[in-house]
Write an enzyme that holds these catalytic residues in place. Structure first.
Site, PDB file in Angstrom:
ATOM      1  N   GLY A  63     -47.719 -52.598  16.804  1.00 43.88           N
ATOM      2  CA  GLY A  63     -48.703 -52.749  17.114  1.00 43.88           C
ATOM      3  C   GLY A  63     -48.939 -54.477  17.248  1.00 43.88           C
ATOM      4  O   GLY A  63     -48.844 -54.712  15.877  1.00 43.88           O
ATOM      5  N   THR A  75     -49.570 -57.098   9.784  1.00 43.12           N
ATOM      6  CA  THR A  75     -50.227 -55.609  10.403  1.00 43.12           C
ATOM      7  C   THR A  75     -51.379 -55.595   9.996  1.00 43.12           C
ATOM      8  O   THR A  75     -52.116 -55.995   9.763  1.00 43.12           O
ATOM      9  CB  THR A  75     -49.111 -54.677   9.867  1.00 43.12           C
ATOM     10  OG1 THR A  75     -49.794 -52.965  10.168  1.00 43.12           O
ATOM     11  CG2 THR A  75     -49.218 -54.466   8.555  1.00 43.12           C
ATOM     12  N   ASP A 115     -53.037 -53.202   9.657  1.00 40.61           N
ATOM     13  CA  ASP A 115     -53.107 -51.759   8.779  1.00 40.61           C
ATOM     14  C   ASP A 115     -53.353 -51.998   7.403  1.00 40.61           C
ATOM     15  O   ASP A 115     -53.827 -51.993   6.511  1.00 40.61           O
ATOM     16  CB  ASP A 115     -52.595 -50.521   9.053  1.00 40.61           C
ATOM     17  CG  ASP A 115     -52.253 -50.016  10.295  1.00 40.61           C
ATOM     18  OD1 ASP A 115     -53.589 -50.594  11.295  1.00 40.61           O
ATOM     19  OD2 ASP A 115     -51.746 -49.117  10.891  1.00 40.61           O
ATOM     20  N   GLY A 171     -55.884 -47.668  11.666  1.00 40.82           N
ATOM     21  CA  GLY A 171     -56.045 -47.522  10.417  1.00 40.82           C
ATOM     22  C   GLY A 171     -54.709 -45.738  10.217  1.00 40.82           C
ATOM     23  O   GLY A 171     -55.897 -45.373   9.807  1.00 40.82           O
ATOM     24  N   GLU A 184     -59.493 -43.654  11.543  1.00 44.46           N
ATOM     25  CA  GLU A 184     -58.605 -42.697  12.883  1.00 44.46           C
ATOM     26  C   GLU A 184     -57.756 -41.692  12.074  1.00 44.46           C
ATOM     27  O   GLU A 184     -57.118 -40.978  12.617  1.00 44.46           O
ATOM     28  CB  GLU A 184     -58.074 -43.897  13.965  1.00 44.46           C
ATOM     29  CG  GLU A 184     -57.159 -44.393  13.295  1.00 44.46           C
ATOM     30  CD  GLU A 184     -56.281 -45.280  13.851  1.00 44.46           C
ATOM     31  OE1 GLU A 184     -56.100 -45.155  15.456  1.00 44.46           O
ATOM     32  OE2 GLU A 184     -54.668 -45.792  13.308  1.00 44.46           O
TER      33      GLU A 184
HETATM   34  O1  F6P Z   1     -49.813 -51.153  13.981  1.00 43.17           O
HETATM   35  C1  F6P Z   1     -50.349 -50.447  13.762  1.00 43.17           C
HETATM   36  C2  F6P Z   1     -51.392 -49.521  14.536  1.00 43.17           C
HETATM   37  O2  F6P Z   1     -52.400 -50.913  15.209  1.00 43.17           O
HETATM   38  C3  F6P Z   1     -52.447 -48.785  13.900  1.00 43.17           C
HETATM   39  O3  F6P Z   1     -53.478 -49.502  13.232  1.00 43.17           O
HETATM   40  C4  F6P Z   1     -52.563 -47.718  15.105  1.00 43.17           C
HETATM   41  O4  F6P Z   1     -53.031 -46.324  14.594  1.00 43.17           O
HETATM   42  C5  F6P Z   1     -51.295 -47.655  15.796  1.00 43.17           C
HETATM   43  O5  F6P Z   1     -51.551 -49.014  16.058  1.00 43.17           O
HETATM   44  C6  F6P Z   1     -51.577 -48.291  17.776  1.00 43.17           C
HETATM   45  O6  F6P Z   1     -50.232 -47.690  18.090  1.00 43.17           O
HETATM   46  P1  F6P Z   1     -50.676 -47.784  19.442  1.00 43.17           P
HETATM   47  O7  F6P Z   1     -49.944 -49.295  20.068  1.00 43.17           O
HETATM   48  O8  F6P Z   1     -48.664 -47.660  19.611  1.00 43.17           O
HETATM   49  O9  F6P Z   1     -51.035 -47.044  20.181  1.00 43.17           O
END
Ligand code: F6P
Length: 413
Positions: free
Chosen positions: A15, A144, A146, A191, A246
């Site tokens: 992400g 990240t 997170d 997160g 989440e």
């Molecule tokens: O990379 C971490 C994150 O941003 C998390 O916080 C989130 O749950 C996830 O990626 C969402 O991912 P995607 O962009 O694949 O929906």
């Protein structure tokens, strides 16, 4: 350490964040400066997928002014991926292909920018290259929102998302109490397994405009307990703001959206999250009956470059730049990390962490930073997070709107 001459490749994975491209700017500008050692600088399209598909960009052909603009351009400029490499012992197809591509293009420096899953990929590639006897230096560049990478005080991307979350929560706080009628607001924050980001809503409370209740994935989520907490605040104030991750799960291991339906799963086996605020808002509306709003901060919290922390932008750039310098100096098989210097004034020092240690180990909010009721964080979190969100990033403006980097993306192959 002998001088290793060859080409370098950089990929972005997982992400995105609002400052991930600042790390890209750090890698590219430093690698392009290393003439006589690094000959060509490539950017992989969609991370490891671009290397497997032999699709990468020649970064030497980019305008330096556009590379500079990457520092304030959100999202992954090269494109990202969520691609899981199999374990070498189970399936060596991708590994053979990677080695073939590395050799064909004389890739001697590999930099991979991402979170836990991406550092696992980086580690696997590092080990493959070592075992095959092909000399290539590998350094992970952390990223990240997170904030859950092991071994580093914090991760590039976290502070800017935290600043956005705290600011937005403060603004929502003012809006959510204008009427003389009752109102409950549920704010859902990203997160997946760690509560660092959701805890950032406490920074808004620190300024007197924050949530009443904060629920993190570090504590089992009990919907009855949450209802009791909400009723208590509502009875006193008739306004309640809840910040919820989440990633909160019931003690049976169910995410909130799973209480009302099926959720999709990605290549890493991670459940597609989102929708927690809506589920909880509907539940509270039914139970309490007042006006309720569910707000999902969703992608906004990780691409809000206009609210990025200058500290975060600078450190993200530094992480990329340091990765290149360390590799050129002969280091390999590490991730760049940060260590907070002793003393009352915030100062961040670089440390290197073995990829073996960092891959797939998650760092969580310490339980002693969470109150006994499991519905808020204490002063320790504020002390930790406040220095990280300092400073305003100066986004270039054109016609009243941000001027983001426009890369030519000239294909190298
Ligand atoms: O990379 C971490 C994150 O941003 C998390 O916080 C989130 O749950 C996830 O990626 C969402 O991912 P995607 O962009 O694949 O929906």
């Amino acid at each position: 350490m002998s001088k290793l001459i060859g080409n370098a490749i950089f990929g972005q994975s997982g992400g995105p964040t609002s400052v991930i491209n600042a790390s890209a700017a750090g890698v590219f500008t430093e690698a392009l400066r290393q003439t006589g050692v690094i000959e060509k600088v490539y950017g992989a399209a969609n991370g490891i997928v671009g290397i497997l598909n032999e699709k990468f960009y020649d970064m030497g052909q980019e305008d330096p002014a556009e590379l500079e603009l990457l520092k304030t351009t959100p999202s992954s400029a090269l494109g990202s991926c969520r691609y899981k490499l199999a374990d070498l012992k189970d399936d060596d197809t991708d590994y053979k292909r990677l080695l073939e591509v590395f050799k064909k293009h004389n890739i001697r420096y590999f930099f991979y920018n991402g979170g836990n899953d991406s550092m696992d990929t980086c580690n696997k590639i590092s080990k493959l290259l070592q075992q095959s006897g092909y000399e290539c230096r590998v350094i992970g560049v952390p990223k990240t929102i997170d904030n859950d990478l092991f071994g580093t005080d914090h991760c590039p991307g976290f502070a800017s998302a935290a600043k956005y979350i705290a600011t937005t929560t403060m603004e929502v706080y003012l809006d959510a109490r204008v009427y003389d009628t009752g109102m409950i607001t549920v704010i859902e924050i990203m997160g997946r397994h760690a509560g660092w980001l959701t805890a950032s809503a406490a920074l808004a409370a620190h300024k007197g405009h924050g949530p009443d209740l904060i629920y993190l994935p570090e504590v089992d989520f009990d919907i009855d307990k949450m209802l009791a907490d909400v009723k208590k605040v509502y009875a006193k104030e008739s306004k309640v703001i809840i910040a919820v991750s989440e990633g909160v799960q019931t003690k049976e291991g169910k995410f909130i959206p799973e209480l009302v339906g099926e959720v999709a799963v990605d290549a890493f086996g991670h459940k597609q999250l989102g929708g927690t605020a809506t589920v909880l808002a509907n539940y509270l509306k039914k139970e309490i009956g007042c006006k309720v709003r569910g707000i999902e901060l969703s992608l906004m919290q990780r691409c809000a470059a206009h609210l990025a922390s200058k500290t975060d932008v600078d450190e993200s750039f530094l992480a990329g730049q340091t990765a290149v310098r360390c590799a050129v100096d002969g280091m390999t098989d590490y991730m760049v990390g940060f260590q907070r210097a002793e003393g009352s004034e915030y100062k961040c020092e670089i440390k290197l962490i073995k990829l073996d240690d960092v891959a797939n180990t998650e760092s969580k909010v310490p339980l002693e930073w969470i109150n006994d009721e499991g519905n808020f964080v204490n002063e320790k979190f504020i002390e930790y997070a406040l220095p990280l969100i300092q400073g305003e990033s100066e986004v270039a403006i054109e016609d009243g709107l941000p001027r983001f980097a426009k890369l030519k993306k000239v294909l190298a192959v």
